[in-house]
Design a protein around this motif. Structure first.
Motif, mmCIF file in Angstrom:
data_model
loop_
_atom_site.group_PDB
_atom_site.id
_atom_site.type_symbol
_atom_site.label_atom_id
_atom_site.label_comp_id
_atom_site.label_asym_id
_atom_site.label_seq_id
_atom_site.Cartn_x
_atom_site.Cartn_y
_atom_site.Cartn_z
ATOM 1 N N ALA A 23 39.126 28.993 20.430
ATOM 2 C CA ALA A 23 38.867 30.226 21.177
ATOM 3 C C ALA A 23 39.911 31.288 20.853
ATOM 4 C CB ALA A 23 38.881 29.937 22.680
ATOM 5 N N GLY A 24 39.471 32.534 20.798
ATOM 6 C CA GLY A 24 40.401 33.648 20.674
ATOM 7 C C GLY A 24 41.135 33.822 21.999
ATOM 8 N N LEU A 25 42.412 34.134 21.938
ATOM 9 C CA LEU A 25 43.228 34.218 23.158
ATOM 10 C C LEU A 25 43.919 35.569 23.248
ATOM 11 C CD1 LEU A 25 44.942 30.713 22.910
ATOM 12 C CD2 LEU A 25 42.954 31.321 24.297
ATOM 13 N N ALA A 26 43.984 36.109 24.461
ATOM 14 C CA ALA A 26 44.695 37.359 24.719
ATOM 15 C C ALA A 26 45.462 37.205 26.020
ATOM 16 C CB ALA A 26 43.720 38.528 24.805
ATOM 17 N N PHE A 27 46.550 37.961 26.139
ATOM 18 C CA PHE A 27 47.407 37.880 27.317
ATOM 19 C C PHE A 27 47.819 39.275 27.752
ATOM 20 C CE2 PHE A 27 51.690 37.924 29.109
ATOM 21 C CZ PHE A 27 51.533 37.064 30.180
ATOM 22 N N ALA A 28 47.809 39.492 29.057
ATOM 23 C CA ALA A 28 48.348 40.723 29.641
ATOM 24 C C ALA A 28 48.929 40.365 31.003
ATOM 25 C CB ALA A 28 47.271 41.783 29.789
ATOM 26 N N THR A 29 50.113 40.851 31.276
ATOM 27 C CA THR A 29 50.788 40.513 32.516
ATOM 28 C C THR A 29 50.152 41.196 33.731
ATOM 29 O OG1 THR A 29 52.935 40.370 33.602
ATOM 30 C CG2 THR A 29 52.511 42.369 32.351
ATOM 31 N N ALA A 30 50.336 40.583 34.872
ATOM 32 C CA ALA A 30 49.918 41.172 36.141
ATOM 33 C C ALA A 30 51.136 41.471 37.006
ATOM 34 C CB ALA A 30 48.982 40.210 36.884
ATOM 35 N N TRP A 31 52.334 41.314 36.449
ATOM 36 C CA TRP A 31 53.566 41.379 37.232
ATOM 37 C C TRP A 31 54.210 42.752 37.291
ATOM 38 C CZ3 TRP A 31 55.267 37.688 40.449
ATOM 39 C CH2 TRP A 31 54.669 36.438 40.336
ATOM 40 N N LEU A 32 53.563 43.782 36.775
ATOM 41 C CA LEU A 32 54.191 45.100 36.754
ATOM 42 C C LEU A 32 53.551 46.072 37.740
ATOM 43 C CD1 LEU A 32 54.694 45.393 32.892
ATOM 44 C CD2 LEU A 32 56.339 44.652 34.619
ATOM 45 N N LEU A 40 46.960 30.160 29.055
ATOM 46 C CA LEU A 40 46.495 30.208 27.665
ATOM 47 C C LEU A 40 46.692 28.869 26.972
ATOM 48 C CD1 LEU A 40 47.688 33.659 26.240
ATOM 49 C CD2 LEU A 40 45.404 32.979 26.958
ATOM 50 N N GLN A 41 47.801 28.199 27.267
ATOM 51 C CA GLN A 41 48.043 26.880 26.674
ATOM 52 C C GLN A 41 46.955 25.899 27.091
ATOM 53 O OE1 GLN A 41 52.046 25.727 27.680
ATOM 54 N NE2 GLN A 41 52.929 27.458 26.594
ATOM 55 N N LEU A 42 46.551 25.946 28.360
ATOM 56 C CA LEU A 42 45.477 25.071 28.831
ATOM 57 C C LEU A 42 44.166 25.384 28.116
ATOM 58 C CD1 LEU A 42 46.237 25.043 32.647
ATOM 59 C CD2 LEU A 42 46.479 23.116 31.072
ATOM 60 N N VAL A 43 43.827 26.671 28.018
ATOM 61 C CA VAL A 43 42.589 27.059 27.331
ATOM 62 C C VAL A 43 42.645 26.611 25.870
ATOM 63 C CG1 VAL A 43 41.196 29.011 26.546
ATOM 64 C CG2 VAL A 43 42.095 28.976 28.880
ATOM 65 N N HIS A 44 43.788 26.804 25.231
ATOM 66 C CA HIS A 44 43.934 26.390 23.827
ATOM 67 C C HIS A 44 43.756 24.879 23.678
ATOM 68 C CE1 HIS A 44 45.276 26.169 19.740
ATOM 69 N NE2 HIS A 44 46.317 25.431 20.061
ATOM 70 N N ASP A 45 44.278 24.098 24.618
ATOM 71 C CA ASP A 45 44.108 22.638 24.559
ATOM 72 C C ASP A 45 42.653 22.230 24.742
ATOM 73 O OD1 ASP A 45 46.832 22.330 24.181
ATOM 74 O OD2 ASP A 45 47.250 21.801 26.269
ATOM 75 N N ILE A 46 41.929 22.945 25.606
ATOM 76 C CA ILE A 46 40.531 22.603 25.903
ATOM 77 C C ILE A 46 39.584 23.151 24.846
ATOM 78 C CG2 ILE A 46 38.647 22.989 27.563
ATOM 79 C CD1 ILE A 46 40.896 23.037 29.746
ATOM 80 N N ALA A 47 39.847 24.374 24.378
ATOM 81 C CA ALA A 47 38.987 25.039 23.392
ATOM 82 C C ALA A 47 39.860 25.616 22.283
ATOM 83 C CB ALA A 47 38.179 26.134 24.072
ATOM 84 N N PRO A 48 40.352 24.758 21.377
ATOM 85 C CA PRO A 48 41.337 25.199 20.396
ATOM 86 C C PRO A 48 40.876 26.316 19.463
ATOM 87 C CG PRO A 48 40.657 22.930 19.977
ATOM 88 C CD PRO A 48 40.035 23.346 21.264
#
Length: 71
Positions: free
Chosen positions: A40-49, A30-38
């Motif tokens: 953009a709407g951002l969402a996060f969901a884990t894949a570790w569970l 998300l940090q990379l996407v934010h740096d490239i496209a500040p």
């Protein structure tokens, strides 16, 4: 999310599910996407569970309006 407090991510990131003490790979992406496209709407969901949670989180991201989902 600590990344918002430090300014690495903007306020308003949608967190579908986070893993306590898990990897921060998703937030790093998300940090990379934010740096490239500040703007953009951002969402996060884990894949570790586990696989079922991962699949449910993909569906939840899509339902929340995500157009691009990256793993």
């Amino acid at each position: 999310m600590a990344d918002m407090a430090t300014g690495d991510l903007p306020a308003g990131v949608t967190v579908i599910e986070d893993s306590a003490g898990g990897s921060d790979e998703g937030r790093a992406m998300l940090q990379l996407v934010h740096d490239i496209a500040p703007g953009a709407g951002l969402a996060f969901a884990t894949a570790w569970l586990g696989q079922a949670s991962f699949a449910a989180n993909i569906a939840a991201l899509a339902a929340a309006g995500s157009d691009v989902i990256v793993d």
